[in-house]
Design a protein around this motif. Structure first.
Motif, PDB file in Angstrom:
ATOM      1  N   GLY A  88       0.805  -1.221   0.000  1.00  0.00           N
ATOM      2  CA  GLY A  88       0.000   0.000   0.000  1.00  0.00           C
ATOM      3  C   GLY A  88       0.831   1.261   0.000  1.00  0.00           C
ATOM      4  O   GLY A  88       0.343   2.337  -0.354  1.00  0.00           O
ATOM      5  N   ALA A  89       2.119   1.147   0.390  1.00  0.00           N
ATOM      6  CA  ALA A  89       3.003   2.318   0.334  1.00  0.00           C
ATOM      7  C   ALA A  89       3.231   2.767  -1.101  1.00  0.00           C
ATOM      8  O   ALA A  89       3.513   3.951  -1.346  1.00  0.00           O
ATOM      9  N   ALA A  90       3.129   1.856  -2.071  1.00  0.00           N
ATOM     10  CA  ALA A  90       3.372   2.222  -3.470  1.00  0.00           C
ATOM     11  C   ALA A  90       2.290   3.156  -4.016  1.00  0.00           C
ATOM     12  O   ALA A  90       2.610   4.215  -4.574  1.00  0.00           O
ATOM     13  N   PRO A  91       0.984   2.816  -3.903  1.00  0.00           N
ATOM     14  CA  PRO A  91      -0.016   3.788  -4.353  1.00  0.00           C
ATOM     15  C   PRO A  91       0.024   5.082  -3.541  1.00  0.00           C
ATOM     16  O   PRO A  91      -0.253   6.156  -4.090  1.00  0.00           O
ATOM     17  N   ALA A  92       0.371   5.005  -2.255  1.00  0.00           N
ATOM     18  CA  ALA A  92       0.508   6.235  -1.468  1.00  0.00           C
ATOM     19  C   ALA A  92       1.592   7.120  -2.062  1.00  0.00           C
ATOM     20  O   ALA A  92       1.426   8.343  -2.168  1.00  0.00           O
ATOM     21  N   PHE A 107       7.938  -1.250 -10.372  1.00  0.00           N
ATOM     22  CA  PHE A 107       8.431  -1.602  -9.033  1.00  0.00           C
ATOM     23  C   PHE A 107       7.606  -2.737  -8.441  1.00  0.00           C
ATOM     24  O   PHE A 107       8.145  -3.718  -7.902  1.00  0.00           O
ATOM     25  N   THR A 108       6.289  -2.625  -8.522  1.00  0.00           N
ATOM     26  CA  THR A 108       5.400  -3.626  -7.929  1.00  0.00           C
ATOM     27  C   THR A 108       5.497  -4.953  -8.664  1.00  0.00           C
ATOM     28  O   THR A 108       5.478  -6.031  -8.038  1.00  0.00           O
ATOM     29  N   ASP A 109       5.602  -4.905  -9.983  1.00  0.00           N
ATOM     30  CA  ASP A 109       5.781  -6.131 -10.766  1.00  0.00           C
ATOM     31  C   ASP A 109       7.062  -6.844 -10.328  1.00  0.00           C
ATOM     32  O   ASP A 109       7.067  -8.065 -10.085  1.00  0.00           O
ATOM     33  N   LEU A 110       8.148  -6.090 -10.202  1.00  0.00           N
ATOM     34  CA  LEU A 110       9.420  -6.668  -9.754  1.00  0.00           C
ATOM     35  C   LEU A 110       9.296  -7.197  -8.329  1.00  0.00           C
ATOM     36  O   LEU A 110       9.771  -8.304  -8.028  1.00  0.00           O
ATOM     37  N   LEU A 241       9.842   2.343   0.785  1.00  0.00           N
ATOM     38  CA  LEU A 241       9.177   1.520  -0.225  1.00  0.00           C
ATOM     39  C   LEU A 241       9.908   0.199  -0.433  1.00  0.00           C
ATOM     40  O   LEU A 241       9.281  -0.875  -0.502  1.00  0.00           O
ATOM     41  N   ALA A 242      11.208   0.260  -0.547  1.00  0.00           N
ATOM     42  CA  ALA A 242      11.994  -0.950  -0.802  1.00  0.00           C
ATOM     43  C   ALA A 242      12.106  -1.811   0.436  1.00  0.00           C
ATOM     44  O   ALA A 242      12.008  -3.043   0.367  1.00  0.00           O
TER      45      ALA A 242
END
Length: 311
Positions: A88-92, A107-110, A241-242
């Motif tokens: 959820g940090a990614a869409p944020a 990023f999310t795919d990876l 994020l990472a």
């Protein structure tokens, strides 16, 4: 009175979640952007079969969260604060303007592919309800071994915790927890051992990927649910994020901090209402609602009213 958009992690996803998004140009724009980046129709990701894979779940949560937030913002229903649990940090970060949607999709795919490749079977996450943190931590320490690892992963509430690791080790902890008086133990719909040191190599790979991405300072306040603090610098948000894949989640502390910052309206983006249930007891005079169970018109009206009161 401030508004918070909360973006959930894995566990609450449901088949058809992308298909149930509102019919709106911002939703269509988001789906089209996802299709361009991924090279496939994102609506193929939310079938029951597709959601058996962590990579697809994570992409669905990213796409749904960005789409719903964009829909609200297009109606001048803007947040003041953003936070996300795990993926959820990614869409944020996208809605905050820190990371482009295209970069977040890659990023999310990876992230999903690396996580699945690292632990393709016999691992996951289990919720333990009714015991405090120190009790569960002690049970984890009794069971954990290098050959059969298990870790305390999510501190969602004082007596709602999640462990992460090998199936057999989680079952052993669950058995001990029930003997200690746990009111419920539940295997989550997560097929990987998130938020523990097992994913430190994945976190390093994700950090290397983000070095190649253009990042900006957030134009909404960004709260980390790993550190339970506000992050300002793009570099710090990239690390969050990472790294959150290998760090425990401190959701209870994050929700409490949000309340202390004056947030009095908190809206959970798709999918599900897990964060709504966890946050409401910590934010006693805050209206905490889920976009999955609240009409879009109500979400817009409440957010606009919150912004007007703030002004």
């Amino acid at each position: 009175m401030s508004t918070l958009f909360m973006f959930p992690g894995q566990g609450g996803q449901q088949p058809g979640m992308l298909h149930r998004l509102p019919d709106h140009p911002e939703i269509k724009r988001t789906l089209a952007g996802a299709a361009d980046t991924l090279g496939t129709d994102p609506l193929a990701l939310d079938s029951a079969e597709a959601l058996q894979h962590s990579r697809n779940v994570q992409l669905c949560l990213l796409i749904a969260g960005v789409a719903m937030a964009r829909r609200l913002i297009s109606a001048q229903a803007e947040p003041d604060w953003l936070t996300g649990l795990s993926i959820g940090a990614a869409p944020a970060a996208v809605i905050a303007g820190v990371l482009s949607f295209d970069a977040a999709l890659r990023f999310t795919d990876l992230r999903g592919r690396l996580m699945e490749a690292a632990f393709p079977r016999n691992y996951g996450m289990t919720a333990i309800i009714g015991l405090d943190t120190e009790t569960v931590r002690s049970l984890v320490q009794q069971v954990h071994s290098p050959a059969c690892p298990v870790y305390l992963a999510n501190l969602n509430a004082p007596t709602q915790l999640v462990i992460s690791g090998h199936d057999r080790a989680m079952q052993d902890v669950a058995t001990l927890a029930q003997k200690q008086g746990a009111t419920r133990v539940q295997r989550l719909a997560v097929t990987v051992p998130s938020h523990c040191p097992l994913f430190e190599p994945v976190a390093r790979s994700l950090q290397q990927f983000l070095v190649t991405c253009e990042m900006h300072r957030p134009h909404y306040h960004y709260l980390s649910s790993s550190d339970a603090r506000r992050l300002l610098r793009p570099e710090a948000i990239a690390t969050d994020l990472a790294g959150n894949v290998a760090q425990p989640v401190r959701w209870h502390d994050t929700a409490r901090l949000a309340w202390e910052y004056g947030i009095r309206l908190a809206i959970e983006m798709p999918g599900g209402s897990a964060l709504t249930g966890l946050s409401a007891p910590v934010m006693p005079d805050t209206r905490v609602i889920s976009s999955d169970t609240t009409p879009i018109e109500t979400l817009i009206q409440l957010t606009q009213r919150s912004s007007a009161n703030l002004g």
